[in-house]
Design a protein around this motif. Structure first.
Motif: not given
Ligand SMILES: *Cc1c(COP(=O)(O)O)cnc(C)c1O
Length: 391
Positions: A62-64, A67, A135, A137, A139, A164, A167, A195
């Protein structure tokens, strides 16, 4: 494809039929040359979007995970990073840094507002940071960072810029060849997930490292990671027939199709569409007595955190919407119960957003508020650029 609900949360976002069709293709062997060609194609499309002089990585996770890749491949234990936090997801970098023995300091914005660039400048002048995270955007708050101000301020002091984009990517410009301000300041690392604004079911971690960031990796020597070590992935990104860890074959099909749609729409057109959606949704919801948490100049094109009018019951409101087939998200941390979050990104269409506005108005009327849904839709339409997305 059975689609029961309209899911307008800050990710996962609506998935169009052609992406589901790609996802449902027969699973090939991951070293099959036909799959390798699709994977390579997806990597090239990613490169085209970020325009980096370095390398891009598209891997399962996932995005994490992305990161983590950004931090662990650029910063060593004992070194310091500065986290620019516009909300909850900025703070995740602090936890990540802690996990790898990296010191993290935070420059915290009031929720809904931008950080103060003078304060950033002062912090960077006083202390040496290996990297600064932004970041794009956030979230949780619906605040978009102002890269034109932040990137030159950071690069002036020599730190790496880690963005990041989870989003934001494919909805807000993240051109790594672009210089910011009147210097040659550029973004060094962008990370994202598939996603959110790309519109693919969850499961891919995506990262782009420019030459400066790759040099930082080289200087680290060994890094305290295995799966997240970009050196294990470099040979695969070059030739996907090679094996390191089995890629999510079907998701790569879907991502390749998702990126095709992104590039066919055109990056510029897609950015403009998102800007219009954001402005339109917020203006329309204001006619219902609802206000965005973010000031309009700080507000993200991809999602909005909307404060309820006096007397609204969060649970009742979202349950009424769910009953009508519209899913929105609750607010996080201290805003829980006081606001909701609505995503307007990726392959969300203006038709969906109009429908959402009507349903929100109806739900409010049922809960004893007085709204004029058709008027809200008119206000929304005024902000549209005239170009609509069709699939
Ligand atoms: C969703 C999100 C993340 C986390 O991504 P996961 O795919 O849930 O791991 C990180 N940053 C931002 C800004 C996000 O919106």
């Amino acid at each position: 494809m059975l689609k029961k609900d309209m899911v307008l949360v800050p990710g996962p976002t609506p998935v169009v039929d052609s992406v589901y069709e790609a996802l449902g293709q027969e699973t090939m062997n991951h070293t099959d040359p036909r799959f390798a060609a699709i994977y390579k194609d997806a990597i090239e499309k990613t490169r085209e979007m970020f325009k980096t002089d370095g390398e891009v990585f598209v891997i399962g996770g996932s995005g994490t995970v992305a990161m983590e890749m950004a931090i662990v491949n650029t910063v060593a234990a004992g070194e310091k990073i500065l986290v620019i936090s516009h909300g909850y997801f900025g703070d995740r970098f602090i936890k990540l840094a802690e996990a790898f023995g990296i010191e993290a300091e935070v420059l915290q914005a009031d929720w809904g507002k931008h950080v103060d660039v003078h304060e950033l400048d002062e912090k960077l002048a006083k202390e040496t940071y290996k990297a600064v995270t932004i970041t794009h955007a956030d979230t949780s708050t619906g605040v978009a960072a102002d890269l034109d101000l932040l990137v030159p301020a950071i690069k002036k002091h020599g730190a790496l810029v880690i963005l990041d984009g989870v989003c934001a990517t494919a909805a807000i410009q993240e051109d790594m060849s672009k210089t910011y301000g009147d210097s040659d300041a550029k973004i060094d690392v962008v990370i994202t997930g598939c996603q959110k604004a790309i519109g693919v079911p969850p499961g891919l971690a995506i990262a782009a490292f420019n030459k400066t960031a790759l040099l930082a990796r080289e200087q680290l020597g060994r890094v305290p990671a295995y799966y997240s070590d970009i050196y294990n992935w470099l040979p695969i990104m070059d030739d996907p027939k090679k094996y390191f860890a089995t890629p999510p074959v079907n998701l790569i099909y879907a991502y390749n199709q998702g990126m095709k749609l992104v590039l066919e729409e055109g990056l510029e057109a897609r950015y403009n569409r998102h800007t219009a959606f954001g402005k339109g949704i917020r203006a329309a919801l204001e006619t219902y007595g609802m206000k965005a948490l973010a000031n309009e100049e700080a507000a993200a094109p991809t999602l909005s955190c909307i404060l309820y009018p006096e007397g609204m019951d969060d649970a009742a409101f979202r349950a009424a919407l769910a009953e009508k087939g519209l899913i929105v998200a609750g607010a996080l941390a201290h805003l829980q119960g006081k606001a909701f979050r609505i995503g307007h990104m990726g392959n969300t269409t203006e038709h969906m957003l109009e429908e959402a506005l009507l349903l929100i108005g109806e739900a409010m009327n049922e809960l004893g508020f007085s709204t004029e849904p058709s008027k809200a839709v008119k206000v929304f339409r005024k902000h549209l650029t005239g170009k609509s997305l069709s699939h």
